[in-house]
Design an enzyme around this catalytic site. Structure first.
Site: not given
Length: 356
Positions: A53, A76, A153, A167, A183, A199, A290
């Site tokens: 604001e 606020c 995924a 993967s 992220r 990984d 993840e």
């Protein structure tokens, strides 16, 4: 006829620009309209900095007098990191304030305050959209726990890796870029130790040049290698472990600058509910999980997941690893059903989003 929805939509879009930088505050966007023209815009850019604001009023200057203000969440009315916005709104001579949604924080009573001060007020314009934007903030204020997104995924036949554990990469670059944006938008990314071991991910936002999230590693016996890529920036790492962790290794990690949380175990593993309580105390919200399959399953079972994001690639793997373990569901009718489902295409992949 003034299109309140049109202007509120602009305020919501502005608010989104603060994603990843304002937590645990809400995302706030504000515009000032006079005679059908936007004369000032502002959003909350960073936690502790000036509110939306105030930024919009500065941009509008004298034009704010007798104008209408649109804001996605009520302003606020209390002293916090900054002075109350309601005072500045009144002083600037704003005539009418249109608000998207109520602030769940009991300290915030800006809507009533402005009404009391004689301003014309309306609340509830695009309320659902405003709530969706600030779902993490709403949960945090009501429960003091982080809002948890579980991202998966997988291939079309539901595999996150081949039988050898490979993967890289099941989904397209577009989908990976989308995840890197997520992220940037969240406060922290959480993975299990098996994902780190298998990984060795960096878990950063490099594809979108965004800010890098805090990394939370769930590691019940503190197996993590001190050479893991994720430890390159130790100040942004939290490792959750149990009493099974070797004291010497805890000390070594502390010296590096890693935060190690030693929690009571639940069935030999890190108690995820306790972990959420601890993370909430640090003002961490939202979080994206993840992987891997163990952590994903335990997170669902422990009821800490709010939203599921499933990326499916048009590929078939056959024998391989499934995305979620340990749910113990024996009958299809006992399957977990998602609510408020939406789908979109990202590159060649399909993203299904739903609430748990």
């Amino acid at each position: 006829m003034i299109s309140h929805k049109k202007y509120m939509d602009v305020a919501i879009q502005l608010a989104e620009k603060g994603k990843g930088y304002v937590s645990p505050n809400p995302l706030v966007g504000c515009i000032i309209v006079k005679r059908g023209k936007i004369v000032g815009k502002g959003y909350h850019k960073k936690y502790g900095e000036t509110h939306a604001e105030i930024n919009a009023l500065k941009a509008a200057g004298k034009k704010a007098n007798n104008a209408t203000m649109y804001i996605n969440i009520e302003p606020c009315s209390h002293w916090g990191k900054t002075s109350p916005c309601t005072e500045t709104i009144v002083e600037a001579g704003i005539r009418e304030v249109i608000v998207g949604m109520e602030d769940p924080n009991p300290l915030v009573d800006g809507y009533k305050e402005l009404k009391f001060r004689g301003l014309k007020t309306r609340i509830g314009i695009l309320r659902d959209k405003a709530k969706k934007l600030n779902e993490a903030y709403i949960k945090y204020i009501k429960t003091k726990r982080p809002f948890v997104i579980l991202k998966l995924a997988m291939s079309l036949d539901g595999k996150i890796a081949t039988s050898t554990g490979d993967s890289k990469y099941i989904t397209s670059r577009e989908a990976r870029k989308y995840v890197h944006q997520l992220r940037n938008d969240v406060d922290a990314v959480m993975v299990g130790i098996n994902t780190i071991t298998r990984d060795n991910p960096i878990l950063d936002s490099r594809l979108v040049k965004g800010k890098n999230p805090t990394k939370i590693i769930v590691d019940s016996t503190l197996k993590i290698s001190e050479r893991a890529k994720v430890l390159k920036d130790p100040s942004k790492v939290i490792i959750a472990t149990t009493k099974k962790a070797p004291k010497k290794k805890i000390d070594k990690l502390h010296q590096k600058g890693v935060q190690v949380l030693v929690l009571k175990p639940k069935a030999g593993l890190v108690d995820l509910k306790e972990l959420m309580k601890e993370l909430g105390k640090s003002g961490i919200t939202p979080i994206m999980i993840e992987g891997g399959a163990e952590l994903s399953g335990n997170a669902i079972k422990e009821n800490i997941v709010d939203k599921l994001l499933i990326f499916t690639a048009p590929k078939i793997i056959g024998n391989g690893l499934g995305p979620i373990k340990n749910l113990g569901i024996k009958k299809v009718k006992k399957a977990i059903k998602l609510k408020n489902i939406s789908t979109k295409k990202i590159g060649k992949d399909l993203l299904v989003e739903g609430d748990l």
